[in-house]
Enzyme design. Structure first.
Site, PDB file in Angstrom:
ATOM      1  N   LYS A 116      30.799  46.968   5.264  1.00 50.88           N
ATOM      2  CA  LYS A 116      30.568  46.737   3.836  1.00 50.88           C
ATOM      3  C   LYS A 116      30.299  48.044   3.097  1.00 50.88           C
ATOM      4  O   LYS A 116      30.703  48.205   1.951  1.00 50.88           O
ATOM      5  CB  LYS A 116      29.392  45.780   3.635  1.00 50.88           C
ATOM      6  CG  LYS A 116      29.688  44.318   4.017  1.00 50.88           C
ATOM      7  CD  LYS A 116      28.504  43.432   3.651  1.00 50.88           C
ATOM      8  CE  LYS A 116      28.478  42.106   4.384  1.00 50.88           C
ATOM      9  NZ  LYS A 116      29.496  41.150   3.959  1.00 50.88           N
ATOM     10  N   GLU A 200      21.657  46.308  -2.748  1.00 51.18           N
ATOM     11  CA  GLU A 200      22.271  46.228  -4.073  1.00 51.18           C
ATOM     12  C   GLU A 200      21.455  45.327  -4.979  1.00 51.18           C
ATOM     13  O   GLU A 200      20.618  44.551  -4.518  1.00 51.18           O
ATOM     14  CB  GLU A 200      23.742  45.781  -3.983  1.00 51.18           C
ATOM     15  CG  GLU A 200      23.965  44.465  -3.304  1.00 51.18           C
ATOM     16  CD  GLU A 200      25.437  44.160  -3.022  1.00 51.18           C
ATOM     17  OE1 GLU A 200      26.220  45.084  -2.751  1.00 51.18           O
ATOM     18  OE2 GLU A 200      25.785  42.968  -3.086  1.00 51.18           O
ATOM     19  N   ARG A 292      42.506  38.968   5.843  1.00 50.08           N
ATOM     20  CA  ARG A 292      43.154  37.868   6.560  1.00 50.08           C
ATOM     21  C   ARG A 292      43.475  36.763   5.565  1.00 50.08           C
ATOM     22  O   ARG A 292      43.120  36.849   4.395  1.00 50.08           O
ATOM     23  CB  ARG A 292      42.195  37.311   7.600  1.00 50.08           C
ATOM     24  CG  ARG A 292      40.867  36.916   6.955  1.00 50.08           C
ATOM     25  CD  ARG A 292      39.927  36.204   7.888  1.00 50.08           C
ATOM     26  NE  ARG A 292      38.551  36.335   7.449  1.00 50.08           N
ATOM     27  CZ  ARG A 292      37.954  35.601   6.529  1.00 50.08           C
ATOM     28  NH1 ARG A 292      38.626  34.647   5.914  1.00 50.08           N
ATOM     29  NH2 ARG A 292      36.696  35.798   6.189  1.00 50.08           N
TER      30      ARG A 292
END
Ligand code: ADP
Length: 671
Positions: A116, A200, A292
């Site tokens: 991430k 965050e 995906r």
């Protein structure tokens, strides 16, 4: 184009891929674990190879075995589906090393998006908007805490290697930081072998809006609209829809373009999803990119009228994208729900069991069911407990939502706990209809969504009793001479099939039931409440009128357990035959065949008066005779079989009407 591919997955997604591949004339090799020998994806494939025992680690995650299977069968490419090895760079590399095509993005793209924090760094450079926060390499707790303060509480801590909502903690104020940090770090370490964290700003009312992107090897990239997946439980999607409602055209376009930019920043090829947090004020922030095909891809397929698996196969085979951005057109609205074997009332705990009864809505251009199971299949604890995806489409959201409500009513499952009732409440809620939706939806509407609807048990018990009577009649009508006088008797009398009082239990309540019958009308007494009933049974559909109120319900019976499906309600009860007399025991209490066999003698023909304990009929099986005796004194009103007839285990053999005094006492007891 490939002529044969291997699908390194199971369940609905394996079936879904096989379907498109077959339409394109491509042969399919399935792989399976010992638990999936009889699975639908194996049956649909042209060839199937056993990988190993049930646990994924020993089967669907065995890279070596999958490659061996592909080489053995001559497959040229491997589709990973979603989950399992779909975002595993090592797998993609191993395939390439063996001359096999990975139907997915280049290894570099998988790696870039696998973390991430690394993904955020790349996106920042590509000028894709990010949620304010810190995603640096320095993992000093004090430093991350200072960064958290800079963002302003509340903040969200995320394991950089996380997924599936794991390793995430919301921190509401500074004093909670240390504890949350340590807990999330431990979770990251144990689940992903990586305790690195990012922090965050925690948006308090965001929506999850994602963009479907597609890129080919020649530098072209398009976005195929957006999806809203805000309705989540434990950070997992529950309902998805496309297009994402209430987003201004300009913002929608900006998000789409940002997503393509994000994909191109990592030289992406194939199907990908760029996930954004969409804030109330219309700003959006990159969250992550999934490299995906997503579970929820069908909603995009229905509004674009494109087959995304076909796109994947074409792109992997080296073809150009089938459409340019200007040619992508969206029409109508689509919704998807994930039907899970789980218990919404127990914090959505996965459930296991056998799909004893499974009915799906009729598929059409409005309704689609993607599933990997059939009736009788086992939902095991080895894999994801998803039973199916139910997808609907219509010209607008209101119409699509109505289709969804109807389709959910038509989806009927017995044998394993499911979230069907919960989904029906969700889809039927006014707030969802009005799209008052953000990621806190389920929590905010908890009371309404988990509230147990008060039901009129007596009414459903009466319907169940009506069903039992009609089912028994239908069964004996099949077996007996149609000219029998049985149905021509007038005046009220105890329904002879259930002359013996019985009870139906629901939850912790026991309801005593007596059924009186005259011609085709019934007087059903449930614990003293009387219903005048007319009914008709057509396979598993019961149409019945109770005191003038007509109902249409579907019924599933297994042994003594009966399930009624009425609108989105599922009502279960158990038939429980009371022992009539303390001296009754064993065979004495039953007029059912104790075993499958042949009738050798009728001892008391119809019309005979009998005393309790007298022999009524003799059955023989495996050279052993068994006499069925009267459980109480009465009149044999009908013998359903004659000597020489075959009877199956549990079949009702004859009708015995109790003596009048006995009938009276039964009626009194019921009052
Ligand atoms: P995972 O990879 O574990 O699924 P994501 O980063 O995709 O984790 O986040 C999962 C969900 O958590 C999102 O769909 C959203 O509901 C919520 N979420 C993630 N980041 C934030 C944030 N900064 N503020 C509020 N909610 C967030």
């Amino acid at each position: 184009m490939f002529t044969k591919i291997l699908i390194a997955n199971r369940g609905e997604i394996a079936c879904r891929i096989i379907q498109t591949a077959h339409q394109m004339g491509i042969k399919c090799v399935a792989v399976y674990s010992e638990a999936d020998r009889n699975a639908r994806h194996v049956a649909l494939a042209d060839e199937a190879i056993l990988l190993g025992p049930a646990p994924s680690r020993e089967s669907y995650l065995r890279i070596d075995k999958i490659i061996e299977a592909a080489l053995l069968t001559g497959a040229q490419a491997v589709h990973p589906g979603y989950g399992f090895l779909s975002e595993n760079a090592e797998f993609a590399k191993a395939l390439g090393d063996n001359g096999l095509v990975f139907i997915g993005p280049p290894i570099g793209a998988i790696e870039a998006m696998g973390s991430k924090s690394a993904a955020k760094t790349i996106m920042e450079a590509a000028q894709v908007p990010l949620v304010p926060g810190y995603h640096g390499e320095n993992q000093d707790r004090a430093l991350i805490k200072t960064e958290a303060e800079r963002c302003g509480y509340p903040v969200l801590l995320k394991a950089v290697a996380g997924g599936g909502g794991k390793g995430m903690r919301v921190v509401w104020k500074e004093s909670e930081f240390d504890e949350a940090f340590d807990a999330a770090k431990r979770e990251g370490e144990s689940s992903f072998n990586n305790g690195d964290m990012l922090v965050e700003k925690y948006l308090t009312k965001p929506r999850h809006v994602e963009i479907q992107v597609f890129c080919d090897r020649y530098g072209s990239g398009v976005y195929l609209g957006d999806r809203d997946c805000s309705v989540q439980r434990r950070h997992q999607k529950v309902i998805e829809e496309a297009p994402a409602p209430n987003i201004p055209v300009a913002i929608r376009q900006a998000m789409g373009e940002a997503a393509v930019q994000a994909a191109q920043a990592i030289e992406y090829v194939g199907a990908g999803t760029v996930e954004f947090l969409y804030d109330e004020d219309g700003s959006f922030y990159f969250m992550e990119m999934n490299t995906r095909l997503q579970v929820e891809h069908p909603v995009t397929e229905l509004i674009t009228r494109q087959d995304l698996v076909e796109w994947q196969l074409r792109v992997a085979a080296g073809q150009k994208l089938p459409l340019a951005q200007a040619d992508v057109s969206l029409r109508g609205h689509s919704l998807e729900v994930r039907i899970y074997a789980e218990d919404p009332d127990a914090d959505f705990m996965p459930a296991t069991g056998r799909l004893d009864y499974l009915r799906t809505p009729v598929e059409s251009r409005f309704v689609r069911v993607d599933t990997g199971v059939i009736e009788g299949d086992q939902i095991s604890h080895f894999y994801d407990p998803m039973i199916a995806k139910l997808i609907v489409w219509d010209e607008d959201r209101d119409l699509a939502l109505r289709r969804m409500q109807q389709a959910l009513e038509d989806y009927r499952i017995c044998g394993v706990k499911t979230n069907l009732g919960f989904l029906a409440k969700l889809a039927g809620s006014e707030s969802f209809k009005a799209f008052d939706v953000d990621t806190g939806f389920i929590e905010r509407h908890h009371d309404q969504l988990f509230n147990k609807t008060e039901i009129d048990q007596t009414r459903y018990i009466a319907l169940s009793a009506c069903y039992l009577t009609l089912a028994r009649k239908a069964q004996s009508a099949n077996l007996q001479d149609p000219s029998s006088p049985f149905n021509r008797l007038n005046s009220w009398r105890l329904n002879s099939n259930y002359a013996h009082p019985y009870a139906l239990t629901h939850a912790d309540n026991t309801h005593r039931v007596t059924v009186m019958e005259s011609d085709n009308d019934y007087l059903i007494n449930v614990g003293g409440v009387e219903f005048q009933v007319k009914g008709e049974l057509n396979q598993d559909r019961l149409n019945a009128t109770l005191n003038g109120h007509q109902f249409s319900v579907a019924v599933f019976q297994q042994g003594d357990s009966i399930t009624l499906f009425h609108d989105s309600l599922q009502f279960e009860c158990q038939r429980y035959v009371e022992v009539h007399d303390a001296s009754d025991s064993g065979q004495l209490g039953s007029l059912k065949a104790p075993m499958t066999g042949t009738v050798v003698a009728i001892l008391k023909p119809a019309g005979s008066q009998v005393e309790a304990g007298e022999g009524l009929i003799v059955i023989e099986a495996m050279k052993m005779e068994q006499t069925i005796r009267a459980p109480f004194a009465g009149t044999v009103s009908e013998q359903f079989f004659k000597p020489g007839d075959q009877v199956s285990d549990g079949a009702e053999l004859l009708a015995l009407e109790p003596l009048v005094e006995e009938a009276k006492s039964v009626a009194q007891e019921a009052e």
